[in-house]
Design a protein around this motif. Sequence first.
Motif, PDB file in Angstrom:
ATOM      1  N   THR A   1       0.818  -1.201   0.000  1.00 41.00           N
ATOM      2  CA  THR A   1       0.000   0.000   0.000  1.00 41.00           C
ATOM      3  C   THR A   1       0.859   1.260   0.000  1.00 41.00           C
ATOM      4  N   ILE A   2       1.889   1.269   0.829  1.00 36.25           N
ATOM      5  CA  ILE A   2       2.753   2.450   0.923  1.00 36.25           C
ATOM      6  C   ILE A   2       3.467   2.713  -0.391  1.00 36.25           C
ATOM      7  N   VAL A   3       4.033   1.670  -0.996  1.00 32.67           N
ATOM      8  CA  VAL A   3       4.778   1.832  -2.253  1.00 32.67           C
ATOM      9  C   VAL A   3       3.837   2.282  -3.378  1.00 32.67           C
ATOM     10  N   ALA A   4       2.650   1.683  -3.445  1.00 39.05           N
ATOM     11  CA  ALA A   4       1.701   2.071  -4.494  1.00 39.05           C
ATOM     12  C   ALA A   4       1.291   3.530  -4.350  1.00 39.05           C
ATOM     13  N   ASN A   5       1.001   3.949  -3.139  1.00 40.45           N
ATOM     14  CA  ASN A   5       0.630   5.349  -2.919  1.00 40.45           C
ATOM     15  C   ASN A   5       1.796   6.287  -3.195  1.00 40.45           C
ATOM     16  N   ALA A   6       2.991   5.895  -2.802  1.00 37.56           N
ATOM     17  CA  ALA A   6       4.163   6.730  -3.030  1.00 37.56           C
ATOM     18  C   ALA A   6       4.436   6.901  -4.522  1.00 37.56           C
ATOM     19  N   ILE A   7       4.302   5.820  -5.280  1.00 37.14           N
ATOM     20  CA  ILE A   7       4.522   5.918  -6.731  1.00 37.14           C
ATOM     21  C   ILE A   7       3.483   6.829  -7.364  1.00 37.14           C
ATOM     22  N   GLU A   8       2.266   6.719  -6.889  1.00 38.78           N
ATOM     23  CA  GLU A   8       1.191   7.524  -7.463  1.00 38.78           C
ATOM     24  C   GLU A   8       1.280   8.992  -7.062  1.00 38.78           C
ATOM     25  N   LEU A   9       1.617   9.273  -5.798  1.00 39.83           N
ATOM     26  CA  LEU A   9       1.500  10.636  -5.284  1.00 39.83           C
ATOM     27  C   LEU A   9       2.818  11.360  -5.030  1.00 39.83           C
ATOM     28  N   GLU A  10       3.886  10.645  -4.694  1.00 41.57           N
ATOM     29  CA  GLU A  10       5.096  11.320  -4.240  1.00 41.57           C
ATOM     30  C   GLU A  10       6.258  11.261  -5.215  1.00 41.57           C
ATOM     31  N   ILE A  11       6.429  10.175  -5.912  1.00 36.94           N
ATOM     32  CA  ILE A  11       7.551  10.020  -6.838  1.00 36.94           C
ATOM     33  C   ILE A  11       7.197  10.718  -8.151  1.00 36.94           C
ATOM     34  N   LYS A  12       8.019  11.654  -8.537  1.00 32.30           N
ATOM     35  CA  LYS A  12       7.758  12.430  -9.754  1.00 32.30           C
ATOM     36  C   LYS A  12       8.611  11.890 -10.903  1.00 32.30           C
ATOM     37  N   ASP A  13       8.163  10.803 -11.480  1.00 31.78           N
ATOM     38  CA  ASP A  13       8.865  10.211 -12.615  1.00 31.78           C
ATOM     39  C   ASP A  13       7.808   9.723 -13.596  1.00 31.78           C
ATOM     40  N   ARG A  14       7.834  10.275 -14.796  1.00 27.43           N
ATOM     41  CA  ARG A  14       6.815   9.950 -15.794  1.00 27.43           C
ATOM     42  C   ARG A  14       6.880   8.495 -16.244  1.00 27.43           C
ATOM     43  N   ARG A  15       8.021   7.844 -16.059  1.00 26.70           N
ATOM     44  CA  ARG A  15       8.140   6.439 -16.454  1.00 26.70           C
ATOM     45  C   ARG A  15       7.347   5.523 -15.533  1.00 26.70           C
ATOM     46  N   LEU A  16       6.942   6.032 -14.380  1.00 30.07           N
ATOM     47  CA  LEU A  16       6.186   5.231 -13.422  1.00 30.07           C
ATOM     48  C   LEU A  16       4.677   5.445 -13.524  1.00 30.07           C
ATOM     49  N   GLU A  17       4.231   6.224 -14.508  1.00 28.26           N
ATOM     50  CA  GLU A  17       2.799   6.505 -14.654  1.00 28.26           C
ATOM     51  C   GLU A  17       1.966   5.251 -14.859  1.00 28.26           C
ATOM     52  N   TYR A  18       2.495   4.291 -15.599  1.00 28.87           N
ATOM     53  CA  TYR A  18       1.731   3.105 -15.970  1.00 28.87           C
ATOM     54  C   TYR A  18       2.143   1.857 -15.183  1.00 28.87           C
ATOM     55  N   VAL A  19       2.837   2.061 -14.061  1.00 27.87           N
ATOM     56  CA  VAL A  19       3.266   0.955 -13.211  1.00 27.87           C
ATOM     57  C   VAL A  19       2.177   0.674 -12.184  1.00 27.87           C
ATOM     58  N   THR A  20       1.841  -0.601 -12.028  1.00 28.88           N
ATOM     59  CA  THR A  20       0.878  -1.029 -11.022  1.00 28.88           C
ATOM     60  C   THR A  20       1.567  -2.017 -10.094  1.00 28.88           C
ATOM     61  N   ILE A  21       1.500  -1.751  -8.813  1.00 29.88           N
ATOM     62  CA  ILE A  21       2.073  -2.652  -7.822  1.00 29.88           C
ATOM     63  C   ILE A  21       1.041  -3.746  -7.560  1.00 29.88           C
ATOM     64  N   THR A  22       1.436  -5.009  -7.756  1.00 27.40           N
ATOM     65  CA  THR A  22       0.480  -6.110  -7.667  1.00 27.40           C
ATOM     66  C   THR A  22       0.627  -6.962  -6.418  1.00 27.40           C
ATOM     67  N   ASP A  23       1.852  -7.107  -5.902  1.00 32.71           N
ATOM     68  CA  ASP A  23       2.054  -7.989  -4.754  1.00 32.71           C
ATOM     69  C   ASP A  23       3.342  -7.609  -4.053  1.00 32.71           C
ATOM     70  N   CYS A  24       3.474  -8.102  -2.837  1.00 34.69           N
ATOM     71  CA  CYS A  24       4.686  -7.880  -2.059  1.00 34.69           C
ATOM     72  C   CYS A  24       4.915  -9.100  -1.177  1.00 34.69           C
ATOM     73  N   LYS A  25       6.148  -9.528  -1.088  1.00 35.49           N
ATOM     74  CA  LYS A  25       6.532 -10.643  -0.229  1.00 35.49           C
ATOM     75  C   LYS A  25       7.654 -10.162   0.684  1.00 35.49           C
ATOM     76  N   VAL A  26       7.538 -10.476   1.969  1.00 37.13           N
ATOM     77  CA  VAL A  26       8.559 -10.112   2.939  1.00 37.13           C
ATOM     78  C   VAL A  26       9.147 -11.402   3.501  1.00 37.13           C
ATOM     79  N   THR A  27      10.472 -11.427   3.641  1.00 37.16           N
ATOM     80  CA  THR A  27      11.119 -12.614   4.189  1.00 37.16           C
ATOM     81  C   THR A  27      10.736 -12.775   5.656  1.00 37.16           C
TER      82      THR A  27
END
Length: 146
Positions: A16-42
Motif C-alpha cells: 500500500t505504501i509503495v503504491a501510494n508513493a509511486i502515485e503521489l510522491e515520486i515524480k517520474d513519468r516512467r512510473l505513470e503506468y506501473v501497477t504494484i500487484t504484490d509484495c513478499k517479505v522474508t
Amino acid sequence: MVDHARAARMAKRILTIVANAIELEIKDRRLEYVTITDCKVTGDLHDATVFYTVRGKTVDAEPDMQAAAEALKRARGQLRKIVGDQLGVRFTPTLAFEVDTVPEASAHMEALLAKARARDEELRKLAEHAQPAGEADPYKHPEEEL
C-alpha cells in the motif's frame, strides 16, 4: 522464530505504501503506468520483494518495461525512506522490484483452455453421429452359452 502472520501484514502494508508513493510522491513519468500487484517479505523482515506490472499507454501499445525497471531502480532509496517513515519498525526492509508474470501466465492458460474447449466441442459434434464398432450389445449373456 519466524512470524509469518507479521510478515504478511507488513507485506500488505508495504504494498500500500509503495503504491501510494509511486502515485503521489515520486515524480517520474516512467512510473505513470506501473501497477504494484504484490509484495513478499522474508521471515526475518529484512527483505521485501515488490511485484509490479506495466501497462501500455494505449490498448495496442506495448509497455516500456525497461524504462519502468530503471525508474524503480532509481527510486528504490526514496521509496525505502518513505516505507521506513510510514511503517514505524526498527529495521526498514530493503526493497527489490520484480516484474509480475502472473498476468501473462494467466492469459496463456486462458488461451490453452479456450483451445481445449474448442477441441472438446469438435469431438462432441463428431460423437453425435458415431456408431459403435461391433454388435449393439457386446457383452456375453449366460443363457446364450448353453
